[in-house]
Design a protein around this motif. Structure first.
Motif, PDB file in Angstrom:
ATOM      1  N   HIS A 128       1.992   5.018  -2.068  1.00 40.34           N
ATOM      2  CA  HIS A 128       1.583   6.091  -2.980  1.00 40.34           C
ATOM      3  C   HIS A 128       2.856   6.813  -3.408  1.00 40.34           C
ATOM      4  O   HIS A 128       3.271   7.794  -2.776  1.00 40.34           O
ATOM      5  CB  HIS A 128       0.616   7.054  -2.289  1.00 40.34           C
ATOM      6  CG  HIS A 128      -0.673   6.438  -1.858  1.00 40.34           C
ATOM      7  ND1 HIS A 128      -1.727   6.233  -2.729  1.00 40.34           N
ATOM      8  CD2 HIS A 128      -1.087   5.945  -0.655  1.00 40.34           C
ATOM      9  CE1 HIS A 128      -2.736   5.672  -2.075  1.00 40.34           C
ATOM     10  NE2 HIS A 128      -2.391   5.472  -0.822  1.00 40.34           N
ATOM     11  N   HIS A 167       0.863  -1.190   0.000  1.00 44.86           N
ATOM     12  CA  HIS A 167       0.000   0.000   0.000  1.00 44.86           C
ATOM     13  C   HIS A 167       0.892   1.230   0.000  1.00 44.86           C
ATOM     14  O   HIS A 167       1.248   1.772   1.037  1.00 44.86           O
ATOM     15  CB  HIS A 167      -0.950  -0.008   1.205  1.00 44.86           C
ATOM     16  CG  HIS A 167      -2.061   0.987   1.055  1.00 44.86           C
ATOM     17  ND1 HIS A 167      -3.396   0.624   0.984  1.00 44.86           N
ATOM     18  CD2 HIS A 167      -2.044   2.329   0.927  1.00 44.86           C
ATOM     19  CE1 HIS A 167      -4.139   1.707   0.834  1.00 44.86           C
ATOM     20  NE2 HIS A 167      -3.343   2.759   0.798  1.00 44.86           N
ATOM     21  N   VAL A 173      -1.248   2.341  -4.875  1.00 46.85           N
ATOM     22  CA  VAL A 173      -2.711   2.295  -4.822  1.00 46.85           C
ATOM     23  C   VAL A 173      -3.300   3.697  -4.914  1.00 46.85           C
ATOM     24  O   VAL A 173      -4.250   4.027  -4.209  1.00 46.85           O
ATOM     25  CB  VAL A 173      -3.218   1.549  -3.562  1.00 46.85           C
ATOM     26  CG1 VAL A 173      -3.113   0.051  -3.738  1.00 46.85           C
ATOM     27  CG2 VAL A 173      -2.462   1.991  -2.324  1.00 46.85           C
ATOM     28  N   ASP A 221       1.118   2.655   3.560  1.00 43.73           N
ATOM     29  CA  ASP A 221       0.249   3.814   3.314  1.00 43.73           C
ATOM     30  C   ASP A 221       0.851   5.104   3.877  1.00 43.73           C
ATOM     31  O   ASP A 221       0.124   5.939   4.408  1.00 43.73           O
ATOM     32  CB  ASP A 221      -1.156   3.573   3.903  1.00 43.73           C
ATOM     33  CG  ASP A 221      -2.188   4.530   3.292  1.00 43.73           C
ATOM     34  OD1 ASP A 221      -1.893   5.140   2.241  1.00 43.73           O
ATOM     35  OD2 ASP A 221      -3.287   4.673   3.870  1.00 43.73           O
ATOM     36  N   LYS A 257      -8.095   0.874  -8.327  1.00 44.46           N
ATOM     37  CA  LYS A 257      -8.368   1.220  -6.936  1.00 44.46           C
ATOM     38  C   LYS A 257      -9.567   2.158  -6.842  1.00 44.46           C
ATOM     39  O   LYS A 257      -9.588   3.215  -7.466  1.00 44.46           O
ATOM     40  CB  LYS A 257      -7.120   1.906  -6.351  1.00 44.46           C
ATOM     41  CG  LYS A 257      -7.339   2.708  -5.071  1.00 44.46           C
ATOM     42  CD  LYS A 257      -7.325   1.840  -3.833  1.00 44.46           C
ATOM     43  CE  LYS A 257      -7.457   2.655  -2.552  1.00 44.46           C
ATOM     44  NZ  LYS A 257      -6.320   3.530  -2.268  1.00 44.46           N
ATOM     45  N   HIS A 277      -7.029  -1.675   4.112  1.00 45.40           N
ATOM     46  CA  HIS A 277      -7.273  -1.214   5.497  1.00 45.40           C
ATOM     47  C   HIS A 277      -8.166  -2.167   6.295  1.00 45.40           C
ATOM     48  O   HIS A 277      -7.668  -3.000   7.025  1.00 45.40           O
ATOM     49  CB  HIS A 277      -7.830   0.221   5.551  1.00 45.40           C
ATOM     50  CG  HIS A 277      -7.136   1.177   4.661  1.00 45.40           C
ATOM     51  ND1 HIS A 277      -5.774   1.372   4.721  1.00 45.40           N
ATOM     52  CD2 HIS A 277      -7.587   1.985   3.654  1.00 45.40           C
ATOM     53  CE1 HIS A 277      -5.422   2.272   3.814  1.00 45.40           C
ATOM     54  NE2 HIS A 277      -6.504   2.652   3.149  1.00 45.40           N
TER      55      HIS A 277
HETATM   56 ZN   LIG Z   1      -3.778   4.765   0.729  1.00 46.85          ZN
END
Ligand SMILES: [Zn+2]
Length: 461
Positions: A100, A98, A141, A355, A226, A287
C-alpha cells in the motif's frame, strides 16, 4: 499595469525553469549509460534453484540483451558502463505483491487528516526507500497511488514500478470502511466521506454501485481491482468472520474488470469469503489466513492465486492488549502456519507480499519478512516466489499491465530490473534482510540507482 509586468516575468521564470529542468535531464541522461555490462556474475535467474557459473550480462536501454559465459564484446560507440561483478550474484529485482504505497508511513490519524500533498510526498520518500531495499516492483492493493506512480514513471521521483488498484472497494461496515458511528446513517446524495473522496477506500452496497466504483477505478488507470470479501483486522467495524459482498456484487465487479481485460483480487481470510469469491469469478485471494482444507482444495483445482504473507509478530503491538483488533490479529497470526502448509499440500499458486502499513520501522523489514518464509520454503523457493512467481501473477493484468515486458527473471529480452548481491542469497537468504549492505547494485528499467562496486570503466570511445 501590474498584470502587464507580471505576465512576461512569470513567462521568463517558466522559461528559465524549463531550461534548468531540461539541462538537468540532459545531465542525468549523459551520466546514465545506455549500455551496462555486468562481468563475472553468477545468476539467480528467478526460476532455477541453482546459481549459474560465471556469466556476463549485457543490458541495453531497459532490457537484458545478452547473457553469455563467453566475453561479450561491447559496442564502443555508445557510452558503456562495465560493472565488475567479482563473482557476486546477479538476481531479478524483488516484487512485493501486497503493498500500500500510500499507507506505509502515515499513522491512521495522519492518513485521515493530513493534507494529501503531504501524504503523497511522504509516500514518495518511502517509495525511494522501497527501491533501495531492492524492491523494483510493487503491486498496490489499495490507495490513491496514481500521482506518485506517474511521478516515478516520469523520473521525477525515484521508486519502484507500481501496479495500482486504486481505492479499495468495500461495503458499509466492511473492511476498509473507516467511517465513525456519527457518520451513520448515510443520507442518499450526501457528500462522500474523506476516505472516499481521497480514493483510499470506497463503499458500494449493490451490484450497480459496485459496477460504478469498479469502472471509476478502471477509468483512473488501474491494473487490477481490489475488493474486501470479508472482515479485517485493522478496520473497526468488520468482524473477522463477516462475509461482506454478496456473490452478485462480487460478480458485478468481476464482469466489469474482465470487460476491461483485467481481474479482481479480494481480501479474504475465511473459507466462506474465499469460496464465495471464487464462485463469482475472482482470480486471486489476498491473505487467506483462516482457510480450511475444502477452500484450499478449491483454490488448487480452479488455479486461483493465493497472495499471502507472514505478518510480523510486532504488528500486534499496534493494537492495545485486550482490544477487539488485537484478538483479530492473534487469530489471523495463528492461522499463518496452517495456510502455508495447505498451500504447499495442495500446490496452490502462491505469491508473496508484505502488507506493511502505518509503520516506517516495519517497512525496513520488508526483506526480512521475505527471508522468514524459510519456515515453510527453501531459500530458493522463497526467492523464486518473490521474483518469477510474483511476476507471473502480474501478467493477469493483461493489456492493463502498465509495464509490458517480462519481469522477475533474468533472461534475454526481459526488462532489466536487477540486483547485484554481495554473496549467495540461496545459501544465505538473510542477505536480502540487509539490502543497504548486501545489494551493491540496484537497477530498475536499465537505470542504475545504486552502485557501490569499485569504480570501473565508463567509456565513451
Ligand atoms: Zn492490505
Amino acid at each position: 499595469m501590474k498584470a502587464n509586468f507580471w505576465i512576461p516575468s512569470s513567462k521568463l521564470a517558466i522559461a528559465i525553469l524549463l531550461l534548468i529542468v531540461s539541462w538537468s535531464v540532459t545531465v542525468a541522461q549523459e551520466t546514465q549509460p545506455n549500455t551496462v555490462l555486468f562481468e563475472n556474475v553468477r545468476l539467480f535467474d528467478g526460476k532455477s534453484a541453482q546459481l549459474s557459473g560465471p556469466t556476463n550480462v549485457l543490458v541495453r536501454a531497459n532490457k537484458i540483451e545478452k547473457i553469455s559465459t563467453a566475453p561479450i564484446p561491447v559496442d564502443r560507440s555508445a557510452a558503456t558502463q562495465i560493472v565488475n561483478g567479482g563473482g557476486r550474484t546477479l538476481m531479478p529485482g524483488l516484487i512485493d505483491m501486497h503493498w500500500h504505497t500510500m499507507f506505509v508511513r502515515p499513522t491512521p490519524v495522519q492518513l485521515f487528516s493530513e493534507d494529501f500533498g503531504y501524504l503523497t510526498l511522504m509516500a514518495g520518500a518511502e517509495a525511494t526507500d522501497t527501491l533501495m531495499r531492492g524492491f523494483t516492483t510493487v503491486r498496490d492493493v489499495g490507495g490513491p497511488s496514481f500521482g506518485l506512480k506517474q511521478a516515478i514513471d516520469g523520473a521525477i521521483v525515484v521508486g519502484p514500478r507500481i501496479y495500482p488498484s486504486g481505492a479499495v472497494i468495500t461495503i458499509t461496515s466492511g473492511h476498509g470502511d473507516f467511517r465513525k458511528s456519527f457518520e451513520v446513517p448515510r443520507v442518499p446524495g450526501a457528500p462522500l466521506s474523506r476516505q472516499e473522496v481521497t480514493g483510499v477506500a470506497i463503499v458500494a452496497d449493490s451490484p450497480d454501485e459496485v459496477r460504478v466504483r469498479v469502472r471509476e477505478q478502471l477509468m483512473l488507470g488501474v491494473s487490477h481491482i481490489k475488493l474486501t470479501a470479508g472482515g479485517g483486522v485493522a478496520s473497526p467495524n468488520s468482524p473477522l468472520d463477516a462475509s461482506t459482498f454478496t456473490e452478485a456484487e462480487l460478480r458485478a465487479a468481476v464482469e466489469a474488470a474482465e470487460n476491461w481485460g483485467t481481474y479482481v483480487t479480494v481480501h479474504a481470510y475465511t473459507p466462506v469469503s474465499i469460496q464465495r469469491a471464487i464462485a463469482a469469478g475472482v482470480k486471486c485471494i489476498e491473505h487467506g489466513h483462516l482457510m480450511d482444507e475444502p477452500s484450499a482444495k478449491l483454490m488448487a483445482e480452479k488455479g486461483i492465486w493465493l497472495s499471502t504473507q507472514v505478518f510480523p509478530a510486532e504488528l500486534g503491538n499496534a493494537f492495545p492488549p485486550g482490544s477487539e483488533e488485537r484478538a483479530k490479529f492473534e487469530e489471523v497470526f495463528a492461522g499463518t502456519d496452517r495456510t502455508y502448509k495447505l498451500a504447499r499440500k495442495y500446490n496452490i499458486k502462491t505469491a508473496w507480499g508484505t502488507d506493511i502499513i502505518f509503520s516506517q520501522a516495519l517497512a525496513q523489514k520488508q526483506g526480512a519478512l521475505l527471508a522468514s518464509l524459510t519456515q515453510w520454503y527453501t531459500p530458493a523457493e522463497a526467492l523464486i516466489m518473490a521474483t518469477a512467481t510474483n511476476a507471473q501473477l502480474l501478467t493477469l493484468s493483461g493489456k492493463r499491465n502498465p509495464y509490458p515486458g517480462k519481469l522477475g527473471v533474468i533472461e534475454e529480452g526481459a526488462l532489466a530490473d536487477l540486483l547485484l548481491v554481495d554473496g549467495d542469497p540461496i545459501a544465505n537468504i538473510q542477505l536480502v534482510a540487509d539490502p543497504k549492505k548486501n545489494f551493491v547494485v540496484i537497477m530498475k528499467d536499465g537505470k542504475i540507482y545504486k552502485n557501490t562496486t569499485a569504480p570501473s570503466a565508463m567509456t565513451s570511445r
